[in-house]
Write a protein that holds these residues in place. Structure first.
Motif, PDB file in Angstrom:
ATOM      1  N   GLU A 147     109.737  81.346  12.224  1.00 25.77           N
ATOM      2  CA  GLU A 147     110.123  80.505  13.355  1.00 25.77           C
ATOM      3  C   GLU A 147     110.880  79.272  12.870  1.00 25.77           C
ATOM      4  OE1 GLU A 147     108.025  77.974  17.004  1.00 25.77           O
ATOM      5  OE2 GLU A 147     106.807  79.205  15.657  1.00 25.77           O
ATOM      6  N   LEU A 148     110.405  78.664  11.788  1.00 24.27           N
ATOM      7  CA  LEU A 148     111.088  77.493  11.239  1.00 24.27           C
ATOM      8  C   LEU A 148     112.478  77.871  10.731  1.00 24.27           C
ATOM      9  CD1 LEU A 148     108.152  75.840   9.249  1.00 24.27           C
ATOM     10  CD2 LEU A 148     108.987  75.250  11.522  1.00 24.27           C
ATOM     11  N   MET A 149     112.590  79.008  10.046  1.00 18.11           N
ATOM     12  CA  MET A 149     113.884  79.453   9.550  1.00 18.11           C
ATOM     13  C   MET A 149     114.841  79.735  10.696  1.00 18.11           C
ATOM     14  SD  MET A 149     114.081  79.264   6.347  1.00 18.11           S
ATOM     15  CE  MET A 149     115.620  80.173   6.217  1.00 18.11           C
ATOM     16  N   SER A 150     114.316  80.235  11.797  1.00 17.84           N
ATOM     17  CA  SER A 150     115.147  80.523  12.958  1.00 17.84           C
ATOM     18  C   SER A 150     115.773  79.246  13.518  1.00 17.84           C
ATOM     19  CB  SER A 150     114.316  81.218  14.044  1.00 17.84           C
ATOM     20  OG  SER A 150     115.096  81.490  15.182  1.00 17.84           O
ATOM     21  N   ARG A 151     115.036  78.145  13.463  1.00 22.61           N
ATOM     22  CA  ARG A 151     115.589  76.867  13.940  1.00 22.61           C
ATOM     23  C   ARG A 151     116.758  76.430  13.056  1.00 22.61           C
ATOM     24  NH1 ARG A 151     113.274  78.768  16.999  1.00 22.61           N
ATOM     25  NH2 ARG A 151     111.312  78.294  18.041  1.00 22.61           N
ATOM     26  N   MET A 152     116.580  76.595  11.742  1.00 19.65           N
ATOM     27  CA  MET A 152     117.602  76.137  10.803  1.00 19.65           C
ATOM     28  C   MET A 152     118.829  77.039  10.802  1.00 19.65           C
ATOM     29  SD  MET A 152     118.501  73.876   8.538  1.00 19.65           S
ATOM     30  CE  MET A 152     117.048  73.002   7.916  1.00 19.65           C
ATOM     31  N   ASN A 154     119.531  80.422  13.130  1.00 19.27           N
ATOM     32  CA  ASN A 154     120.026  80.947  14.408  1.00 19.27           C
ATOM     33  C   ASN A 154     120.340  79.857  15.427  1.00 19.27           C
ATOM     34  OD1 ASN A 154     119.610  83.419  13.261  1.00 19.27           O
ATOM     35  ND2 ASN A 154     117.736  83.877  14.379  1.00 19.27           N
ATOM     36  N   ASP A 155     119.384  78.926  15.633  1.00 14.36           N
ATOM     37  CA  ASP A 155     119.577  77.920  16.678  1.00 14.36           C
ATOM     38  C   ASP A 155     120.724  76.974  16.349  1.00 14.36           C
ATOM     39  OD1 ASP A 155     117.566  78.932  18.242  1.00 14.36           O
ATOM     40  OD2 ASP A 155     116.012  77.629  17.448  1.00 14.36           O
ATOM     41  N   ALA A 335     123.068  78.048  23.340  1.00 12.97           N
ATOM     42  CA  ALA A 335     123.231  76.948  22.382  1.00 12.97           C
ATOM     43  C   ALA A 335     122.384  75.745  22.779  1.00 12.97           C
ATOM     44  CB  ALA A 335     124.698  76.550  22.300  1.00 12.97           C
ATOM     45  N   ILE A 336     122.357  75.415  24.061  1.00 12.08           N
ATOM     46  CA  ILE A 336     121.563  74.265  24.512  1.00 12.08           C
ATOM     47  C   ILE A 336     120.081  74.542  24.342  1.00 12.08           C
ATOM     48  CG2 ILE A 336     120.955  72.853  26.515  1.00 12.08           C
ATOM     49  CD1 ILE A 336     123.805  73.119  27.478  1.00 12.08           C
ATOM     50  N   ALA A 337     119.674  75.790  24.615  1.00 11.06           N
ATOM     51  CA  ALA A 337     118.268  76.152  24.401  1.00 11.06           C
ATOM     52  C   ALA A 337     117.907  76.034  22.923  1.00 11.06           C
ATOM     53  CB  ALA A 337     118.015  77.579  24.899  1.00 11.06           C
TER      54      ALA A 337
END
Length: 607
Positions: A147-152, A154-155, A335-337
């Protein structure tokens, strides 16, 4: 061939599978638009001048995009239809300037916006990474690493892609739509109305396509993630796969995931491929209507041939922005999400919050005292209850007990990874809660069961204990840790490159490097958490020698599963269910013939 032939007949069944997957996942939603956009603007505001330049270039490119077809239409009326060629050369030069200006302004706006986007995303990534290192350990206990990697990744990548392209496309589309419609209405309101006939058809067609492609591309992304995750998991567990001869099983499982990715990719690309076909068909249909109706209007003197030319060009410019706006909506929402999730993580309270005014720890020997300390990880059941002990400067205190007894919790509370709920913890008569965390931890060194090593050279990994250490100091620390011998056996010695997590080294070699790193740090307080578990006898002797040098003159807290590592401890504390049940030296506890004696009789396995 057979699969390709049957593929269209499998679509209805495949859509049911996608619906089932969608019900299991949580769709990204934006909870607070205002906060997210305000935070994003705080990053973009640093580049106001560049953004204004981008806006100016968008306005210019939109103007040139509208002016070109308009001038061509006017040329038809003034030069071709009228048979007047005077001034044609000057007109063509002006037209060339317009199209050159359009190309230049588009190039400038794209380059400028990409620079703004990449600088913004660079700062966003930097701030998020820095924030991660300010958060408390409990935060990481509640979050999955994926989940943390996804923030860095994908998001933030979604934000990057949106800033790179969507920002310009939206502004440009709005300006071109407004300008095109205004000029068309000014030239011929009636022909404008005729031109608009294709819009409902385009809307219905695009809605039918995007409704399916959005789900299909999401399914494709899910399948890519599942496939990549399975590949990473399998490669990381190759020893287990080979040990149990499960190669056929993992290959079969991979084929199933790969087949799902192939199927989702096939349908995503196939149905999205209808979009250019639909747009081309509608453009051709629009041209036909304009030519037919416009021709009738021209015969009746209602419009000129040049106006028909302008309308045919503007009809294409009108449908493209509509298509762009429709496509960008989901991209912007995603992108905003993603940005909201990143900013929510950056709002997490730093463990150093409010510590600027706290005094630094002043070392005075390294005395450690727990005074009736109680603590709970979940807030309901006590992991530690009313624990008290004292470790005098230079003493070695060992903790034993079954799994879950609270041994590691002692270390977590001392280093302030967690905050105790009752009682007090003192270091040199100073309560740890009243001290700056960084200054306290700088006087500690940890040698854990799983030694953390990083990508880089062996020298760099040892120097991690004290970054300003000289090469000679690094090598001396390795010698004292009994690591110098195996290091020099490598071709490149201290410059040997280590892969992630020290791949290629044995468990014992990794432990020796960790001890060398701790020696280089020269701490006042030493923490050993099962530092000699899973080590062969020969290597254990080397590690014990290195640990003896490391522990000399330092206050040491030792957690061990092997009793022979703690026999020489000045004090052994036995914990059960978070409480101290016995304390004393090894000889005293054995002579007492109570809980510790029973554990000693059962051997290392009972600890």
């Amino acid at each position: 061939m057979r699969n390709a032939f049957l593929a269209p007949f499998r679509y209805p069944r495949y859509t049911k599978e996608i619906e089932a997957e969608e019900q299991e996942e949580t769709k990204p939603k934006v909870q607070n638009w205002r906060f997210t956009l305000k935070q994003l603007w705080a990053y973009l505001a640093a580049y106001k001048a560049r953004l204004l330049f981008v806006l100016l270039m968008v306005i210019l490119s939109s103007f040139f995009a509208l002016a070109g077809p308009f001038m061509v239409g006017m040329a038809v009326d003034h030069f071709i239809e009228a048979g007047q060629l005077d001034g044609l050369g000057l007109f063509l030069a002006g037209l060339a300037v317009i199209y050159a200006g359009h190309s230049l302004s588009v190039w400038l706006q794209n380059v400028s916006m990409i620079e703004v986007a990449q600088r913004t995303v660079y700062q966003l990534r930097t701030d998020l990474f820095a924030r991660w290192h300010e958060l408390e350990v409990p935060f990481y206990d509640k979050k999955k690493h994926g989940e943390l990697m996804s923030r860095m990744t994908n998001d933030i990548e979604n934000v990057s892609n949106t800033l790179n392209s969507s920002f310009i496309q939206i502004m440009s589309s709005i300006l071109i739509l407004t300008g095109t419609l205004s000029v068309m209405l000014w030239l011929s309101p009636l022909l404008t109305l005729v031109t608009m006939v294709v819009i409902p058809v385009m809307y219905i067609g695009m809605k039918w396509i995007t409704k399916r492609t959005n789900r299909l591309f999401k399914a494709q992304q899910r399948n890519i993630g599942a496939l990549n995750g399975y590949i990473e998991e399998t490669l990381g567990g190759q020893e287990i796969v080979k040990t149990y001869s499960q190669e056929p099983h993992v290959i079969s499982a991979f084929e199933k995931r790969n087949a799902r990715l192939r199927l989702s990719g096939f349908w995503a690309q196939t149905i999205s491929g209808f979009i250019p076909k639909l747009m081309n068909s509608l453009n051709n249909f629009s041209f036909a209507i304009i030519a037919c109706v416009g021709g009738l209007f021209a015969l009746n003197g209602m419009i000129t041939i040049g106006v028909i030319v302008i309308f045919t060009e503007y009809a294409r410019q009108f449908t493209r922005p509509l298509n762009d706006l429709a496509n960008q909506f989901n991209t912007i929402l995603s992108a905003i999400a993603g940005a909201e999730r990143v900013f929510a993580m950056m709002k997490e309270t730093s463990e150093f919050h409010g510590e600027d005014n706290l005094p630094d720890y002043v070392p005075a020997g390294g005395k450690i005292e727990f005074d009736r300390v109680s603590f709970s990880y979940n807030g309901t059941e006590n992991t530690m209850a009313d624990v008290s002990f004292t470790a005098r400067p230079g003493e070695t205190v060992a903790f034993v007990g079954p799994t879950g007894a609270g041994k590691t919790t002692v270390i977590n509370l001392l280093a302030r990874f967690y905050e105790y709920h009752a009682g007090a913890v003192y270091v040199d008569e100073q309560e740890v809660k009243s001290l700056n965390r960084s200054s306290l931890r700088r006087q500690m060194a940890f040698v854990l069961q799983d030694s953390a090593l990083f990508q880089g050279t062996i020298r760099e990994n040892i120097r991690y204990g004290r970054l300003n250490a000289t090469d000679a100091e690094v090598e001396e620390a390795a010698r004292l840790a009994n690591a110098d011998g195996f290091i020099r056996s490598f071709t490149e010695g201290y410059e040997t490159k280590l892969s992630q997590e020290g791949g290629g080294l044995s468990q014992g070699q990794r432990q020796l490097l960790a001890i060398a790193r701790a020696l280089l740090a020269d701490p006042l307080i030493l923490i050993l958490d099962e530092a000699t578990s899973s080590i062969d006898t020969v290597t254990e002797i080397k590690i014990q020698e290195a640990l003896s040098r490391l522990m000399e003159g330092r206050t040491s807290l030792v957690i061990a599963h092997r009793l022979n590592t703690i026999r020489r401890a000045d004090q052994i504390i036995m914990l059960q269910q978070g409480q101290v049940v016995e304390r004393g030296t090894h000889e005293e506890l054995v002579a007492r013939r109570a809980a510790y004696y029973e554990m000693y009789q059962q051997g290392d396995e009972a600890v």
